[in-house]
Motif scaffolding. Structure first.
Motif, short mmCIF file in Angstrom:
data_model
loop_
_atom_site.label_atom_id
_atom_site.label_comp_id
_atom_site.label_asym_id
_atom_site.label_seq_id
_atom_site.Cartn_x
_atom_site.Cartn_y
_atom_site.Cartn_z
N TYR A 193 0.91 -1.06 0.10
CA TYR A 193 -0.07 -0.14 0.05
C TYR A 193 1.06 1.42 -0.03
CZ TYR A 193 -3.81 -3.06 1.82
OH TYR A 193 -4.68 -4.00 2.08
N PRO A 202 3.21 2.35 6.69
CA PRO A 202 4.57 2.61 7.18
C PRO A 202 5.48 1.46 7.29
CG PRO A 202 2.94 2.25 9.07
CD PRO A 202 2.33 2.27 7.55
N PHE A 203 5.00 0.22 7.17
CA PHE A 203 5.96 -0.71 6.74
C PHE A 203 6.33 -1.02 5.39
CE2 PHE A 203 2.71 -1.61 10.10
CZ PHE A 203 3.63 -1.98 11.31
N ARG A 237 -4.64 -7.33 -5.24
CA ARG A 237 -5.12 -7.84 -4.01
C ARG A 237 -5.53 -9.28 -4.09
NH1 ARG A 237 -6.77 -4.68 0.16
NH2 ARG A 237 -8.26 -5.60 1.60
N VAL A 292 -4.12 -11.31 2.78
CA VAL A 292 -3.82 -9.88 2.42
C VAL A 292 -3.37 -9.07 3.46
CG1 VAL A 292 -5.33 -7.55 1.75
CG2 VAL A 292 -6.32 -9.91 1.18
N GLN A 293 -2.06 -9.12 3.39
CA GLN A 293 -1.21 -8.41 4.24
C GLN A 293 -0.10 -7.50 3.44
OE1 GLN A 293 0.32 -9.77 8.54
NE2 GLN A 293 2.14 -9.18 7.76
N SER A 335 7.62 -7.15 7.07
CA SER A 335 8.81 -6.04 6.55
C SER A 335 10.33 -6.51 7.05
CB SER A 335 8.39 -4.60 6.95
OG SER A 335 8.16 -4.67 8.42
#
Ligand code: GSH
Length: 134
Positions: free
Chosen positions: A54, A58-59, A86, A96-97, A116
Motif C-alpha cells: 500500500y 509505514p511498513f 489484492r 491480505v497483508q 517487513s
C-alpha cells in the motif's frame, strides 16, 4: 454516531498516511552506486521480485526505503487500489497483508515473503554485497 467516528478515523488515517509519504519524500535515502555490469546483474535478478504494497503503509515505506538505498528496481504492486493484485496476494500468497515480496526462484517456484523485517533482511543479505556508496 458510528458513521461520524468512522469518518473521523478515515480522515486521521488519510492525514497520517500523507505525513508518512511527505517525510519519506523529504528524507529520501541516497542510492548506492554499482558498476554498470553489477547493476545490470542486479536488475536482472530483481525482475523475479514483486512487492505487494500500500502506498502509505509505514511498513511498506520502510521496505521501499531499503529498495531505494540498495538501488533495486523492484516492481511494486498496489494491493489497495488494484483488485487483481489484492486477489493474487490473498489467493496465492495466503493473506491480505502488506508488504509482501513475491520471489520467483530459478526453478520457477514462487515464495511469498511476509513481514517487513524479513523482507528487509532478505534484500540486504542478497544485494548489499559488491556495492559501493558514493
Ligand atoms: N508486522 C507486519 C505488519 C504489516 C501490516 O500491519 N500491514 C497492514 C497495512 S499497514 C496490512 O497489511 N493490513 C491489512 C489490510 O489493510 O487489509 C510487517 O512488519 O510487515
Amino acid at each position: 454516531m458510528r458513521d461520524e467516528v468512522e469518518s473521523i478515523v478515515k480522515v486521521v488515517r488519510w492525514i497520517l498516511g500523507n505525513l508518512i509519504l511527505f517525510f519519506n519524500w523529504l528524507f529520501t535515502p541516497r542510492s548506492i552506486q554499482r558498476g554498470p555490469e553489477d547493476q545490470k546483474q542486479v536488475e536482472q535478478q530483481t525482475q523475479a521480485l514483486k512487492l505487494y504494497e500500500y502506498k502509505a503503509c509505514p511498513f511498506c515505506v520502510k521496505v521501499r526505503r531499503v529498495m531505494k538505498r540498495l538501488n533495486l528496481p523492484i516492481e511494486t504492486r498496489d494491493a489497495k487500489r488494484q483488485l487483481n493484485w489484492r486477489d493474487e496476494l490473498e489467493h496465492e500468497g495466503g493473506a491480505v497483508q502488506v508488504p509482501c515480496l513475491r520471489i520467483t526462484e530459478d526453478d520457477g517456484t514462487t515464495k511469498w515473503m511476509y513481514e517487513s523485517s524479513s523482507i528487509i533482511k532478505y534484500l540486504e543479505q542478497r544485494f548489499s554485497a559488491c556495492s559501493s556508496t558514493t
